[in-house]
Scaffold this active site. Structure first.
Site, PDB file in Angstrom:
ATOM      1  N   GLU A  33       4.259  12.990  -6.442  1.00  0.00           N
ATOM      2  CA  GLU A  33       5.362  12.137  -5.954  1.00  0.00           C
ATOM      3  C   GLU A  33       6.656  12.487  -6.678  1.00  0.00           C
ATOM      4  O   GLU A  33       6.677  12.649  -7.904  1.00  0.00           O
ATOM      5  CB  GLU A  33       4.990  10.667  -6.204  1.00  0.00           C
ATOM      6  CG  GLU A  33       6.045   9.705  -5.682  1.00  0.00           C
ATOM      7  CD  GLU A  33       5.580   8.259  -5.742  1.00  0.00           C
ATOM      8  OE1 GLU A  33       4.477   7.949  -5.240  1.00  0.00           O
ATOM      9  OE2 GLU A  33       6.322   7.441  -6.304  1.00  0.00           O
TER      10      GLU A  33
ATOM     11  N   PHE B   7       8.525   0.471 -17.613  1.00  0.00           N
ATOM     12  CA  PHE B   7       8.025   0.473 -16.225  1.00  0.00           C
ATOM     13  C   PHE B   7       6.884  -0.532 -16.079  1.00  0.00           C
ATOM     14  O   PHE B   7       6.803  -1.264 -15.106  1.00  0.00           O
ATOM     15  CB  PHE B   7       7.449   1.840 -15.845  1.00  0.00           C
ATOM     16  CG  PHE B   7       8.469   2.921 -15.606  1.00  0.00           C
ATOM     17  CD1 PHE B   7       9.824   2.636 -15.437  1.00  0.00           C
ATOM     18  CD2 PHE B   7       8.065   4.246 -15.522  1.00  0.00           C
ATOM     19  CE1 PHE B   7      10.741   3.644 -15.213  1.00  0.00           C
ATOM     20  CE2 PHE B   7       8.985   5.264 -15.300  1.00  0.00           C
ATOM     21  CZ  PHE B   7      10.322   4.959 -15.146  1.00  0.00           C
TER      22      PHE B   7
ATOM     23  N   HIS C 180      -3.100  11.043  -7.111  1.00  0.00           N
ATOM     24  CA  HIS C 180      -1.674  11.125  -6.735  1.00  0.00           C
ATOM     25  C   HIS C 180      -0.863  10.994  -8.026  1.00  0.00           C
ATOM     26  O   HIS C 180      -0.927   9.962  -8.701  1.00  0.00           O
ATOM     27  CB  HIS C 180      -1.367   9.972  -5.771  1.00  0.00           C
ATOM     28  CG  HIS C 180       0.050   9.920  -5.297  1.00  0.00           C
ATOM     29  ND1 HIS C 180       0.536  10.730  -4.295  1.00  0.00           N
ATOM     30  CD2 HIS C 180       1.096   9.143  -5.678  1.00  0.00           C
ATOM     31  CE1 HIS C 180       1.817  10.446  -4.069  1.00  0.00           C
ATOM     32  NE2 HIS C 180       2.177   9.488  -4.889  1.00  0.00           N
TER      33      HIS C 180
HETATM   34  P1  FAD Z   1       3.451  -5.826   0.311  1.00  0.00           P
HETATM   35  O1  FAD Z   1       2.135  -5.243   0.640  1.00  0.00           O
HETATM   36  O2  FAD Z   1       4.287  -6.358   1.425  1.00  0.00           O
HETATM   37  O3  FAD Z   1       3.186  -6.980  -0.758  1.00  0.00           O
HETATM   38  C1  FAD Z   1       4.249  -7.522  -1.525  1.00  0.00           C
HETATM   39  C2  FAD Z   1       3.871  -8.879  -2.074  1.00  0.00           C
HETATM   40  O4  FAD Z   1       3.835  -9.842  -1.031  1.00  0.00           O
HETATM   41  C3  FAD Z   1       2.474  -8.939  -2.722  1.00  0.00           C
HETATM   42  O5  FAD Z   1       2.543  -9.816  -3.797  1.00  0.00           O
HETATM   43  C4  FAD Z   1       1.583  -9.480  -1.613  1.00  0.00           C
HETATM   44  O6  FAD Z   1       0.452 -10.153  -2.111  1.00  0.00           O
HETATM   45  C5  FAD Z   1       2.549 -10.433  -0.895  1.00  0.00           C
HETATM   46  N1  FAD Z   1       2.313 -10.561   0.540  1.00  0.00           N
HETATM   47  C6  FAD Z   1       2.023  -9.588   1.431  1.00  0.00           C
HETATM   48  N2  FAD Z   1       1.900 -10.088   2.672  1.00  0.00           N
HETATM   49  C7  FAD Z   1       2.157 -11.418   2.576  1.00  0.00           C
HETATM   50  C8  FAD Z   1       2.208 -12.490   3.518  1.00  0.00           C
HETATM   51  N3  FAD Z   1       1.979 -12.299   4.823  1.00  0.00           N
HETATM   52  N4  FAD Z   1       2.502 -13.730   3.052  1.00  0.00           N
HETATM   53  C9  FAD Z   1       2.752 -13.958   1.730  1.00  0.00           C
HETATM   54  N5  FAD Z   1       2.699 -12.965   0.797  1.00  0.00           N
HETATM   55  C10 FAD Z   1       2.422 -11.722   1.221  1.00  0.00           C
HETATM   56  N6  FAD Z   1       9.309   0.960  -3.899  1.00  0.00           N
HETATM   57  C11 FAD Z   1      10.439   1.466  -3.336  1.00  0.00           C
HETATM   58  O7  FAD Z   1      11.463   0.773  -3.265  1.00  0.00           O
HETATM   59  N7  FAD Z   1      10.470   2.738  -2.840  1.00  0.00           N
HETATM   60  C12 FAD Z   1       9.368   3.552  -2.885  1.00  0.00           C
HETATM   61  O8  FAD Z   1       9.426   4.692  -2.417  1.00  0.00           O
HETATM   62  C13 FAD Z   1       8.159   3.051  -3.476  1.00  0.00           C
HETATM   63  N8  FAD Z   1       7.039   3.798  -3.515  1.00  0.00           N
HETATM   64  C14 FAD Z   1       5.874   3.252  -3.996  1.00  0.00           C
HETATM   65  C15 FAD Z   1       4.689   4.011  -3.951  1.00  0.00           C
HETATM   66  C16 FAD Z   1       3.482   3.483  -4.410  1.00  0.00           C
HETATM   67  C17 FAD Z   1       2.228   4.308  -4.308  1.00  0.00           C
HETATM   68  C18 FAD Z   1       3.455   2.167  -4.962  1.00  0.00           C
HETATM   69  C19 FAD Z   1       2.162   1.582  -5.481  1.00  0.00           C
HETATM   70  C20 FAD Z   1       4.619   1.413  -5.021  1.00  0.00           C
HETATM   71  C21 FAD Z   1       5.835   1.926  -4.529  1.00  0.00           C
HETATM   72  N9  FAD Z   1       7.021   1.187  -4.521  1.00  0.00           N
HETATM   73  C22 FAD Z   1       8.177   1.709  -3.973  1.00  0.00           C
HETATM   74  C23 FAD Z   1       7.054  -0.166  -5.093  1.00  0.00           C
HETATM   75  C24 FAD Z   1       6.766  -1.252  -4.036  1.00  0.00           C
HETATM   76  O9  FAD Z   1       7.766  -1.235  -3.043  1.00  0.00           O
HETATM   77  C25 FAD Z   1       6.759  -2.601  -4.757  1.00  0.00           C
HETATM   78  O10 FAD Z   1       5.623  -2.702  -5.578  1.00  0.00           O
HETATM   79  C26 FAD Z   1       6.906  -3.830  -3.884  1.00  0.00           C
HETATM   80  O11 FAD Z   1       7.167  -4.947  -4.715  1.00  0.00           O
HETATM   81  C27 FAD Z   1       5.686  -4.166  -3.039  1.00  0.00           C
HETATM   82  O12 FAD Z   1       5.505  -3.279  -2.042  1.00  0.00           O
HETATM   83  P2  FAD Z   1       4.181  -3.357  -1.111  1.00  0.00           P
HETATM   84  O13 FAD Z   1       4.346  -2.352  -0.058  1.00  0.00           O
HETATM   85  O14 FAD Z   1       2.967  -3.317  -1.949  1.00  0.00           O
HETATM   86  O15 FAD Z   1       4.374  -4.847  -0.515  1.00  0.00           O
END
Ligand code: FAD
Length: 274
Positions: free
Chosen positions: A7, A206, A256
């Site tokens: 990444e 981090f 990864h």
């Molecule tokens: P989600 O899956 O939407 O979850 C976020 C939170 O909301 C969780 O606490 C979950 O339990 C809760 N939640 C989900 N659905 C619901 C619902 N329906 N109702 C109530 N609560 C809910 N960030 C960036 O800005 N850019 C990047 O390129 C980036 N790359 C990443 C790559 C990886 C592999 C990882 C692990 C993280 C990355 N992140 C990135 C960070 C990520 O965007 C953050 O961790 C963010 O806070 C959560 O993203 P998510 O997609 O897991 O969110």
């Protein structure tokens, strides 16, 4: 060894671009399955991700996958990004919610990664292989680990093909997470996200933000090295290589690496893995 991926983050200056070029070239020999490029918050027009995807595909010949987040803007703006990525030849997306930059009030039209996955499937059918994020030590904003697991399952049911985890240094958290999602009927591969340790204070910062636990025995040992950066690097590489071995022996389907656009910390781990 299992397949690996790297990444990168999208460079914004000429100097950062040269650094990415050097890193991408140095990691080439390890023949990653693909590389991915994070999506900076702040809207598609401010993101340098498409430019980096083009560079890594064109100049370096990598299969480069963009990250895409709900912070990419309105449905219309995300539709535009999807079109652009298709035109650039991308077939894989890492799909996330993203985090709101401070001072920003609204993330756009979509609130959660599950809604973004659903939107991408509705717009582009099966064109993209979709990876989502997984949190073996729980997402820091989740109400509790059960709710987080339910949200993860929902995200997969919306159409994800695979997951990449937040980094962690405790292999048991990963194995437990995989057991839990399998019990919930989720069969997609879950690839551990690996964060090499070369600068301990940076990793600690981090980890405070993303909720990854640094085991006490690692923190204590790192502290004892003080400014001795060689020992920090050597011990860090050994600890992370050992983690990788345990994960692979325990069934992890791939690894990864979060490179932070540096080759050496990742190479130090890979060289120990043989
Ligand atoms: P989600 O899956 O939407 O979850 C976020 C939170 O909301 C969780 O606490 C979950 O339990 C809760 N939640 C989900 N659905 C619901 C619902 N329906 N109702 C109530 N609560 C809910 N960030 C960036 O800005 N850019 C990047 O390129 C980036 N790359 C990443 C790559 C990886 C592999 C990882 C692990 C993280 C990355 N992140 C990135 C960070 C990520 O965007 C953050 O961790 C963010 O806070 C959560 O993203 P998510 O997609 O897991 O969110």
């Amino acid at each position: 060894m299992v397949p690996i991926s790297f990444e990168f983050y999208p460079p914004k200056t000429e100097e950062q671009r040269s650094q990415l070029d050097r890193t991408a070239a140095r990691l080439r020999d390890h023949a990653p399955d693909y590389v991915s490029v994070t999506f900076g918050a702040g809207g598609s027009t401010l993101s340098h991700t498409p430019e980096s995807i083009q560079r890594l595909r064109g100049q370096h010949g990598y299969d480069a996958a963009p990250h895409i987040t709900c912070m990419g803007g309105s449905r219309e703006e995300i539709r535009g990004l999807l079109k652009l990525y298709r035109a650039l030849g991308a077939k894989r997306l890492v799909t996330l919610r993203g985090d709101l930059p401070s001072g920003m009030v609204s993330p756009g039209d979509l609130r959660y990664a599950s809604e973004l996955v659903e939107f991408i499937r509705a717009e582009t059918g099966d064109h993209f292989h979709i990876e989502v994020a997984a949190y073996p030590e729980m997402h820091p904003q989740a109400r509790d680990s059960r709710a987080d697991l339910e949200h993860f399952v929902r995200k997969v049911r919306a159409g994800a093909n695979g997951a990449i985890t937040q980094y962690f240094y405790n292999a048991d958290a990963y194995f437990r997470f995989v057991d839990d999602i399998r019990a919930a009927g989720v069969e997609i591969p879950v690839v551990p996200g690996i964060m090499p340790i070369s600068n301990f204070s940076q990793i600690r910062r981090f980890s405070d933000m993303c909720g990854a636990e640094i085991p006490r025995w690692i923190a204590q040992r790192m502290q004892s090295y003080g400014d001795d950066s060689t020992s920090v690097r050597e011990f860090g590489a050994e600890v992370v290589a050992q983690l990788c071995r345990r994960l692979v022996d325990g069934g992890a389907p791939a690894l990864h690496f979060y490179t932070l656009n540096l080759a050496k910390p990742t190479l130090n781990v890979l060289s120990r893995l043989g």
